[in-house]
Design an enzyme around this catalytic site. Structure first.
Site, PDB file in Angstrom:
ATOM      1  N   ARG A  64      46.983  34.084   3.280  1.00 59.22           N
ATOM      2  CA  ARG A  64      48.658  34.266   3.614  1.00 59.22           C
ATOM      3  C   ARG A  64      49.184  34.647   2.465  1.00 59.22           C
ATOM      4  NH1 ARG A  64      51.669  32.858   8.112  1.00 59.22           N
ATOM      5  NH2 ARG A  64      53.919  33.014   7.430  1.00 59.22           N
ATOM      6  N   LEU A  92      58.472  32.853   4.902  1.00 57.25           N
ATOM      7  CA  LEU A  92      58.346  33.203   3.826  1.00 57.25           C
ATOM      8  C   LEU A  92      57.997  32.303   2.455  1.00 57.25           C
ATOM      9  CD1 LEU A  92      61.701  35.411   4.118  1.00 57.25           C
ATOM     10  CD2 LEU A  92      59.301  36.394   4.040  1.00 57.25           C
ATOM     11  N   THR A 107      68.669  33.912   9.587  1.00 57.91           N
ATOM     12  CA  THR A 107      69.638  33.657  10.677  1.00 57.91           C
ATOM     13  C   THR A 107      68.689  32.736  11.696  1.00 57.91           C
ATOM     14  OG1 THR A 107      71.003  34.209  12.265  1.00 57.91           O
ATOM     15  CG2 THR A 107      69.398  35.900  11.612  1.00 57.91           C
ATOM     16  N   HIS A 108      69.356  31.572  11.995  1.00 55.47           N
ATOM     17  CA  HIS A 108      68.591  30.606  13.106  1.00 55.47           C
ATOM     18  C   HIS A 108      69.276  30.541  14.330  1.00 55.47           C
ATOM     19  CE1 HIS A 108      65.605  27.720  14.578  1.00 55.47           C
ATOM     20  NE2 HIS A 108      66.493  26.769  14.304  1.00 55.47           N
ATOM     21  N   ASP A 140      64.751  28.156   1.758  1.00 56.19           N
ATOM     22  CA  ASP A 140      64.002  27.194   0.683  1.00 56.19           C
ATOM     23  C   ASP A 140      62.550  27.153   1.425  1.00 56.19           C
ATOM     24  OD1 ASP A 140      65.593  24.015   1.598  1.00 56.19           O
ATOM     25  OD2 ASP A 140      64.014  25.332   2.643  1.00 56.19           O
ATOM     26  N   GLY A 142      61.183  24.891   2.853  1.00 56.26           N
ATOM     27  CA  GLY A 142      61.249  24.184   4.284  1.00 56.26           C
ATOM     28  C   GLY A 142      61.186  25.185   5.459  1.00 56.26           C
ATOM     29  N   ASP A 144      63.501  26.324   8.163  1.00 55.87           N
ATOM     30  CA  ASP A 144      64.996  26.518   8.531  1.00 55.87           C
ATOM     31  C   ASP A 144      65.868  25.214   7.939  1.00 55.87           C
ATOM     32  OD1 ASP A 144      63.815  27.185  11.722  1.00 55.87           O
ATOM     33  OD2 ASP A 144      64.474  28.536  10.147  1.00 55.87           O
TER      34      ASP A 144
HETATM   35  C1  GRF Z   1      67.414  36.158  16.906  1.00 61.10           C
HETATM   36  O1  GRF Z   1      68.185  35.027  17.738  1.00 61.10           O
HETATM   37  C2  GRF Z   1      66.945  35.367  15.668  1.00 61.10           C
HETATM   38  O2  GRF Z   1      67.527  34.069  15.066  1.00 61.10           O
HETATM   39  C3  GRF Z   1      65.576  34.679  16.449  1.00 61.10           C
HETATM   40  O3  GRF Z   1      65.146  35.517  17.301  1.00 61.10           O
HETATM   41  C4  GRF Z   1      66.302  36.299  17.641  1.00 61.10           C
HETATM   42  C5  GRF Z   1      65.757  37.794  17.245  1.00 61.10           C
HETATM   43  O4  GRF Z   1      66.924  38.732  17.527  1.00 61.10           O
HETATM   44  N1  GRF Z   1      64.578  34.253  15.287  1.00 61.10           N
HETATM   45  P1  GRF Z   1      66.719  40.272  17.181  1.00 61.10           P
HETATM   46  O5  GRF Z   1      65.322  40.717  16.998  1.00 61.10           O
HETATM   47  O6  GRF Z   1      67.653  40.412  16.027  1.00 61.10           O
HETATM   48  O7  GRF Z   1      67.489  41.008  18.345  1.00 61.10           O
END
Ligand code: GRF
Length: 199
Positions: A64, A92, A107-108, A140, A142, A144
């Site tokens: 990994r 990552l 983005t989560h 970071d 962790g 999310d």
């Molecule tokens: C997004 O909601 C992201 O936060 C989550 O999976 C989705 C991916 O959507 N991890 P896309 O590939 O950007 O359409």
């Protein structure tokens, strides 16, 4: 600002950034797109936009850590000001994060610190929350858990299933991503004591 975007699937967040970057006033451009797998719509979107792409599959590496380093090297080639993990489904590692300190956002589809991990929308639905949403944070070590740059709230409807909820979240998520990445790119930011101040 130079953006490198990491994807693993549909790439609708990537597409929102590609569209926003068409406006010179936005102040950023996507210089490369990386993925952890081939033949995904996200890579096609990059190719359609004439953006270079690269793929690093974990199974092609002996460990990994070697995958993490190889991915970081490909990203570094494009000299990013900001690395945007948008729908990228791998964690990552330390080598990657050390290569781009304070410059990797993710983005989560949940309101951190609630519902970290791979199933944010499903976990929100199962918990019975009435409001969920999405979070943009600096990555970071962790899962999310990094300093939060932006959030957006999304209502959970009584008849929602995971798909309808996630789709509604994604509408807000794309707007949050475009707005916040643009501000980070144009006006800068500071991160002190885990608090993000936008420029
Ligand atoms: C997004 O909601 C992201 O936060 C989550 O999976 C989705 C991916 O959507 N991890 P896309 O590939 O950007 O359409």
């Amino acid at each position: 600002a130079r953006l490198v975007v990491l994807v693993s699937g549909a790439g609708t967040n990537l597409q929102a950034l590609l569209d926003a970057c068409q406006d010179p006033a936005y102040g950023a451009r996507v210089v490369a797109v990386g993925a952890d797998r081939d033949a995904i719509a996200g890579l096609q979107r990059a190719e359609d936009a004439g953006v270079p792409t690269f793929v690093h599959r974990v199974k092609d590496y002996a460990s990994r850590e070697e995958w993490d380093r190889a991915l970081a090297a490909s990203v570094a080639e494009h000299e990013p000001d900001l690395v945007v993990s948008a729908g990228f489904m791998k964690l990552l590692g330390p080598a990657f994060l050390a290569a781009f300190p304070g410059r990797v956002v993710n983005t989560h589809p949940a309101l951190s610190p609630s519902f970290p991990g791979m199933h944010g929308p499903a976990d929100a639905l199962a918990h019975g929350v009435k409001v969920t949403g999405c979070t943009l944070f600096f990555v970071d070590e962790g899962v999310d858990t990094g300093p939060i740059a932006a959030q957006a709230a999304v209502a959970v409807e009584d008849d929602d299933d995971v798909e309808t909820l996630h789709e509604r979240i994604k509408v807000a998520e794309r707007q949050m991503l475009v707005d916040t990445v643009g501000r980070l790119a144009r006006s800068g930011y500071t991160i002190e004591d885990r608090k993000v101040r936008l420029g």
